[in-house]
Design a protein around this motif. Structure first.
Motif, PDB file in Angstrom:
ATOM      1  N   ASN A 127     102.200 -41.996   3.192  1.00 21.35           N
ATOM      2  CA  ASN A 127     103.435 -41.089   3.073  1.00 21.35           C
ATOM      3  C   ASN A 127     103.247 -40.149   1.903  1.00 21.35           C
ATOM      4  OD1 ASN A 127     105.649 -39.779   3.848  1.00 21.35           O
ATOM      5  ND2 ASN A 127     106.854 -41.764   4.249  1.00 21.35           N
ATOM      6  N   TYR A 128     102.638 -38.935   2.039  1.00 20.98           N
ATOM      7  CA  TYR A 128     102.672 -37.925   0.994  1.00 20.98           C
ATOM      8  C   TYR A 128     102.985 -36.368   1.341  1.00 20.98           C
ATOM      9  CZ  TYR A 128      99.591 -41.863  -0.694  1.00 20.98           C
ATOM     10  OH  TYR A 128      99.104 -43.133  -1.031  1.00 20.98           O
ATOM     11  N   ALA A 129     103.492 -35.734   0.765  1.00 25.13           N
ATOM     12  CA  ALA A 129     103.749 -34.624   1.016  1.00 25.13           C
ATOM     13  C   ALA A 129     102.290 -33.752   1.141  1.00 25.13           C
ATOM     14  CB  ALA A 129     104.674 -33.682   0.227  1.00 25.13           C
ATOM     15  N   VAL A 130     101.382 -34.037   0.214  1.00 18.65           N
ATOM     16  CA  VAL A 130     100.093 -33.482  -0.193  1.00 18.65           C
ATOM     17  C   VAL A 130      99.139 -34.762  -0.006  1.00 18.65           C
ATOM     18  CG1 VAL A 130      98.352 -32.096  -1.342  1.00 18.65           C
ATOM     19  CG2 VAL A 130     100.824 -31.398  -1.099  1.00 18.65           C
ATOM     20  N   ARG A 131      98.220 -34.953   0.650  1.00 18.43           N
ATOM     21  CA  ARG A 131      97.244 -35.852   0.603  1.00 18.43           C
ATOM     22  C   ARG A 131      96.034 -35.763   0.544  1.00 18.43           C
ATOM     23  NH1 ARG A 131      96.712 -40.124   6.026  1.00 18.43           N
ATOM     24  NH2 ARG A 131      95.006 -41.487   4.888  1.00 18.43           N
ATOM     25  N   ILE A 132      95.038 -36.478  -0.270  1.00 20.90           N
ATOM     26  CA  ILE A 132      93.729 -35.978  -0.494  1.00 20.90           C
ATOM     27  C   ILE A 132      93.087 -37.244  -0.251  1.00 20.90           C
ATOM     28  CG2 ILE A 132      91.966 -35.437  -2.053  1.00 20.90           C
ATOM     29  CD1 ILE A 132      95.565 -34.579  -2.995  1.00 20.90           C
ATOM     30  N   ASN A 133      91.985 -37.494   0.886  1.00 17.63           N
ATOM     31  CA  ASN A 133      91.447 -38.626   0.919  1.00 17.63           C
ATOM     32  C   ASN A 133      90.060 -38.400   0.316  1.00 17.63           C
ATOM     33  OD1 ASN A 133      93.343 -40.017   2.500  1.00 17.63           O
ATOM     34  ND2 ASN A 133      92.789 -39.390   4.370  1.00 17.63           N
ATOM     35  N   SER A 134      89.224 -37.465   0.198  1.00 15.82           N
ATOM     36  CA  SER A 134      88.197 -37.558   0.057  1.00 15.82           C
ATOM     37  C   SER A 134      87.781 -36.044  -0.628  1.00 15.82           C
ATOM     38  CB  SER A 134      86.849 -37.578   0.912  1.00 15.82           C
ATOM     39  OG  SER A 134      87.215 -36.792   2.049  1.00 15.82           O
ATOM     40  N   GLY A 135      86.893 -35.882  -1.658  1.00 15.66           N
ATOM     41  CA  GLY A 135      86.657 -34.621  -2.134  1.00 15.66           C
ATOM     42  C   GLY A 135      87.846 -34.319  -3.204  1.00 15.66           C
TER      43      GLY A 135
END
Length: 159
Positions: free
Chosen positions: A16-24
């Motif tokens: 639960n994030y406003a901005v989420r980065i999974n890879s890269g």
């Protein structure tokens, strides 16, 4: 991502994030981020460069850095930014190989710790960074977390 305002709310509990980065990698510049239900910015295996941003008033952490399912080393950074008034720690780093450099930024008035490094996470603090007025204190190292401080405050002109 440049000059964006993000206001987030989600019924989800996980990721639960406003901005989420999974890879890269993502570079955020001159952004204003808040989440009424989760953390402002979160990584789960990716990295983020936060430059001249405000990450404020999120229900959980301002910035949360976690390893992904296939743990790899990541280098994230927070530069010339403000992380303020979040419900838990301003910056939370957990996991071997997760490293965040904090340079000339304010991490203030968060409900828990200014910076919490856990489970092998590393925070490197330099420049004229202010970590103060956080509910539980400036820093917490737990479960092999490391916080390295190299600040020079004599010539700082605080915002």
């Amino acid at each position: 991502m440049k000059g964006i305002t993000v206001r987030h709310s989600s019924p989800s509990v996980a990721s639960n994030y406003a901005v989420r980065i999974n890879s890269g990698s993502l570079r955020m510049e001159n952004c204003d981020v808040s989440s009424s239900t989760g953390s402002g910015v979160g990584t789960e295996g990716g990295s983020v460069q936060i430059v001249s941003c405000s990450i404020t008033s999120s229900k959980r952490h301002g910035v949360a850095i976690f390893p992904g399912l296939s743990p790899t080393e990541t280098d994230s950074s927070v530069r010339d930014s403000i992380i303020r008034g979040n419900g838990l720690s301003g910056l939370y780093i957990r996991g071997d190989g997760q490293e965040v450099e904090v340079v000339t930024s304010d991490i203030v008035s968060n409900s828990a710790w200014g910076i919490n490094a856990a489970g092998g996470g590393i925070a490197k603090i330099s420049g004229c960074s202010r970590i103060e007025r956080n509910g539980k204190g400036k820093y917490k190292e737990e479960a092999d977390g490391i916080i390295r401080i190299n600040t020079h405050t004599q010539s700082c002109n605080y915002r």
